[in-house]
Motif scaffolding. Structure first.
Motif, short mmCIF file in Angstrom:
data_model
loop_
_atom_site.label_atom_id
_atom_site.label_comp_id
_atom_site.label_asym_id
_atom_site.label_seq_id
_atom_site.Cartn_x
_atom_site.Cartn_y
_atom_site.Cartn_z
N ASP A 1 0.83 -1.21 0.00
CA ASP A 1 0.00 0.00 0.00
C ASP A 1 0.87 1.25 0.00
OD1 ASP A 1 -2.22 -1.61 0.10
OD2 ASP A 1 -2.76 -1.10 2.17
N GLU A 2 1.93 1.24 0.81
CA GLU A 2 2.78 2.42 0.94
C GLU A 2 3.41 2.80 -0.40
OE1 GLU A 2 3.12 -0.34 2.98
OE2 GLU A 2 2.06 0.54 4.70
N VAL B 1 0.64 4.11 -2.71
CA VAL B 1 0.21 5.46 -2.30
C VAL B 1 1.24 6.48 -2.77
CG1 VAL B 1 -0.12 6.98 -0.31
CG2 VAL B 1 -1.24 4.75 -0.37
N ASP B 2 2.54 6.19 -2.56
CA ASP B 2 3.58 7.11 -3.03
C ASP B 2 3.49 7.34 -4.53
OD1 ASP B 2 4.63 7.47 -0.48
OD2 ASP B 2 6.20 5.93 -0.73
N GLN C 1 0.36 9.37 -5.45
CA GLN C 1 0.52 10.78 -5.12
C GLN C 1 1.35 11.51 -6.17
OE1 GLN C 1 1.91 10.38 -0.99
NE2 GLN C 1 -0.01 11.34 -0.35
N PHE D 1 -2.77 13.23 1.13
CA PHE D 1 -2.68 12.29 2.25
C PHE D 1 -1.30 12.42 2.89
CE2 PHE D 1 -1.74 7.64 3.33
CZ PHE D 1 -2.30 7.73 4.60
N LYS D 2 -1.28 12.72 4.21
CA LYS D 2 -0.03 13.02 4.90
C LYS D 2 0.63 11.82 5.56
CE LYS D 2 -1.14 17.79 5.51
NZ LYS D 2 -2.16 18.59 6.05
N LYS D 3 0.00 10.66 5.47
CA LYS D 3 0.56 9.41 6.00
C LYS D 3 0.76 9.45 7.51
CE LYS D 3 2.77 8.85 1.60
NZ LYS D 3 3.96 9.14 0.88
N GLU D 4 -0.12 10.18 8.22
CA GLU D 4 -0.06 10.21 9.67
C GLU D 4 -0.66 8.95 10.27
OE1 GLU D 4 -2.07 13.87 10.49
OE2 GLU D 4 -0.33 15.07 9.93
N ALA E 1 -2.10 4.72 8.91
CA ALA E 1 -2.01 3.75 7.82
C ALA E 1 -3.04 4.10 6.74
CB ALA E 1 -2.28 2.34 8.35
N PHE E 2 -2.73 3.76 5.51
CA PHE E 2 -3.64 4.06 4.40
C PHE E 2 -5.02 3.45 4.65
CE2 PHE E 2 -5.53 2.77 0.32
CZ PHE E 2 -5.76 4.03 -0.21
N TRP F 1 -6.96 5.55 7.11
CA TRP F 1 -7.39 6.79 6.47
C TRP F 1 -8.57 6.52 5.53
CZ3 TRP F 1 -6.70 8.34 1.18
CH2 TRP F 1 -6.89 9.70 0.92
#
Length: 179
Positions: free
Chosen positions: A6-7, A10-11, A14, A67-70, A72-73, A76
């Motif tokens: 996912d990470e 997401v990157d 973005q 999405f600031k990744k504060e 987990a996806f 969020w």
């Protein structure tokens, strides 16, 4: 690309959005069944659930670049979904009240408008209030931890635990009464 985390997706999303949506599409394909089950567990209406799912997909598309990744996806994404469910639930309740007033009949409880005959989980949570159903759905349908549910619901962990266990006690008491 479907085996990426996912990470990583997401990157990539973005960086790619709005010109290329391949990473976004893979993420949404991965989470769409989960999201639909979560929405349906809250709303108990297939048409409403499909509409809310589409709203969630659009909202994620628009919001993912920020999405600031504060968290987990998945957390969020779940928070966005629950917020859309809450908004739709409130709208349905307002419409039901308006229809009741218009018909000049005593309003039926919104809780009893759903038919749970073919839905075992739905039968279990029938009669619980919306927040109780939501907490149980997040725990058992979405298989989320109580700390994540508390964050999504905007509750302190202790309050979330209390509501969770009281909801279970209500179900248990109702099953005991039915026996």
């Amino acid at each position: 690309m479907t085996d990426l985390s996912d990470e990583v997706l997401v990157d990539r999303a973005q960086q790619e959005l709005p010109y290329n949506s391949r990473s976004y599409q893979i993420l949404m394909q991965r989470y769409q069944p989960y999201l639909y089950r979560l929405i349906y567990a809250s709303l108990k209406d297939a048409d409403e659930s499909h509409d809310v799912l589409q709203e969630v997909l659009v909202r994620v598309y628009k919001s993912l670049p920020g999405f600031k990744k504060e968290s987990a996806f998945k957390t969020w994404l779940t928070a966005i979904t629950i917020n859309r469910c809450n908004t739709r639930h409130d709208k349905i309740k307002r419409e039901a009240r308006f229809k009741d007033l218009w018909a000049r009949e005593a309003p039926d409880s919104y809780e009893h408008q759903f038919d749970h005959k073919d839905d075992e989980f739905g039968r279990l949570i029938e009669g619980l209030n919306y927040q109780e159903r939501q907490i149980l759905s997040l725990r058992f349908v979405a298989e989320m931890e109580l700390k994540d549910i508390a964050e999504i619901a905007g509750l302190k962990l202790s309050a979330c635990k209390m509501k969770f266990y009281r909801s279970l006690e209500k179900i248990k008491a109702r099953q005991t009464d039915d026996s």
